[in-house]
Design an enzyme around this catalytic site. Structure first.
Site, short mmCIF file in Angstrom:
data_model
loop_
_atom_site.label_atom_id
_atom_site.label_comp_id
_atom_site.label_asym_id
_atom_site.label_seq_id
_atom_site.Cartn_x
_atom_site.Cartn_y
_atom_site.Cartn_z
N CYS A 54 0.84 -1.20 0.00
CA CYS A 54 0.00 0.00 0.00
C CYS A 54 0.87 1.25 0.00
CB CYS A 54 -0.91 -0.01 1.23
SG CYS A 54 -2.02 1.43 1.29
N CYS A 58 0.75 4.90 6.77
CA CYS A 58 0.18 4.74 8.10
C CYS A 58 1.20 4.07 9.04
CB CYS A 58 -1.09 3.90 8.05
SG CYS A 58 -2.30 4.49 6.83
N CYS A 61 0.64 0.33 10.26
CA CYS A 61 0.18 -0.71 9.32
C CYS A 61 1.33 -1.53 8.74
CB CYS A 61 -0.60 -0.07 8.19
SG CYS A 61 -1.32 -1.31 7.08
N CYS A 98 -16.18 -9.79 5.24
CA CYS A 98 -15.53 -8.52 4.95
C CYS A 98 -14.30 -8.75 4.08
CB CYS A 98 -15.11 -7.82 6.24
SG CYS A 98 -16.45 -7.69 7.45
N CYS A 130 -19.19 -6.69 3.47
CA CYS A 130 -18.55 -5.42 3.80
C CYS A 130 -17.22 -5.37 3.05
CB CYS A 130 -18.31 -5.32 5.31
SG CYS A 130 -17.49 -3.79 5.85
N CYS A 190 -19.44 1.55 8.35
CA CYS A 190 -18.64 0.89 9.39
C CYS A 190 -17.44 1.79 9.64
CB CYS A 190 -18.22 -0.49 8.93
SG CYS A 190 -17.15 -1.37 10.11
N ARG A 262 -18.01 -3.21 17.69
CA ARG A 262 -17.24 -4.41 17.38
C ARG A 262 -15.95 -4.48 18.20
NH1 ARG A 262 -20.01 -6.49 13.20
NH2 ARG A 262 -21.25 -5.02 11.99
#
Length: 334
Positions: A54, A58, A61, A98, A130, A190, A262
């Site tokens: 990616c 971040c 991550c 998901c 999702c 979400c 969640r």
């Protein structure tokens, strides 16, 4: 019954958050009983359909190309692999599937078309679908809705100030803009965050306020504890204490009574008793399966044993779903 409000002030949420823990859990449990089925927990499965590489930076991550982790970039999983995972998830009791792709934004490629096809096929299995695919434009949000997508995950992560200190490749407003496009296309939202990244209590309170003062509360609010991964800038962050998770869950439950809250990443490090406190505090959804994207997750057998001991039952797919969020081929569960 607790009022559904979208005008929570920082002071009000701070007072809730700093309530002595046992009193806070009792208050949250009372709100939970007013608005949710007690002991009912949705079981979800999260699959990384495109892992690593990616371009976002971040700090937390392991999938960021900027971080030197053991996660190797890969192409999107084959159709058969994804559908097989969805079938196995349903057989194991999951009612929401998901799919996550390590993209900065959803791209107008054959891979995005394949995601649309997967949404159609998995929805036909009577599962809530999702996706978390990064930022969306208006056309992509509309295509996801047309394909039958039930929910879209796009977390705010933390307060705006802290967010801008741990991520430089996008802005907080970019997140809010995508969430607006999701909402405008009648896709269930979400949206939650991560604790344990070095943020303050004030950052956590602001995150809750940003969620609880949206024009409509997110239908789903994931509360994640950081999994500190070697090779990321946050590799040395200490484990999040269970009571911090319970405090965040309780505060989310009180301020957003009708949302699914969640108990997400970090649950693997919690004992059954610690998880029970989080369920008491208002959590009513978990992820089960071997992995949460790239990090370890709780074993299904242990989760089912926990459900039996605690007297928890699995929530049906599409239960209490708003009509505008339902795919055309699905009727809401009674």
């Amino acid at each position: 019954m607790a009022e559904i409000r979208t005008d929570w002030t920082t002071d009000e949420i701070s007072e809730i958050y700093h309530t002595p823990l046992m009193e806070l859990i009792y208050r949250a449990a009372s709100v939970h009983r007013e608005h949710q089925e007690t002991g009912e927990v949705q079981v979800c499965t999260l699959l990384s359909i495109k892992t690593g590489g990616c371009p976002e930076d971040c700090s937390y991550c392991p999938q960021s190309a900027h971080n030197n982790t053991e996660v190797e970039p890969g192409k999107m999983l084959d159709r058969e692999v994804i559908l097989s995972a969805a079938h196995k998830a349903k057989e194991a009791g999951s009612t929401r599937f998901c799919m996550g792709a390590a993209w900065r934004c959803a791209r107008k490629t054959k891979d995005f078309e394949r995601v649309l096809d997967m949404i159609r096929e998995i929805t036909d299995m009577d599962m809530e679908v999702c996706c978390t695919l990064g930022m969306l434009d208006d056309e992509q949000a509309a295509q996801l809705k047309e394909a039958g997508l039930y929910a879209y995950n796009h977390n705010l992560d933390s307060s705006e100030d802290f967010y801008n200190r741990i991520i430089s490749t996008r802005k907080y407003q970019d997140r809010l803009d995508t969430l607006g496009r999701v909402r405008d296309n009648d896709i269930s939202v979400c949206c939650g965050g991560i604790i344990g990244m070095g943020e303050t209590d004030e950052d956590r309170i602001e995150l809750i306020q940003n969620l609880a003062t949206m024009p409509e509360h997110p239908e789903s609010v994931p509360v994640n504890a950081l999994i500190a991964v070697e090779g990321t800038p946050m590799e040395d962050q200490p484990k999040v204490p269970w009571q911090d998770m319970a405090r965040m869950i309780a505060t989310a439950r009180i301020t957003m009574p009708e949302s699914m809250v969640r108990l997400s990443a970090g649950r693997v490090d919690m004992s059954m008793a610690e998880q029970a406190h989080c369920f008491m505090a208002g959590a009513n959804s978990i992820f089960t399966g071997e992995k949460l994207l790239t990090t370890d997750n709780n074993e299904l057998g242990k989760d089912m044993k926990m459900f039996d001991i605690l007297g928890l039952t699995a929530r049906e797919a599409f239960k209490d779903a708003k009509e505008e969020h339902l795919p055309e081929t699905v009727e809401a569960a009674e």
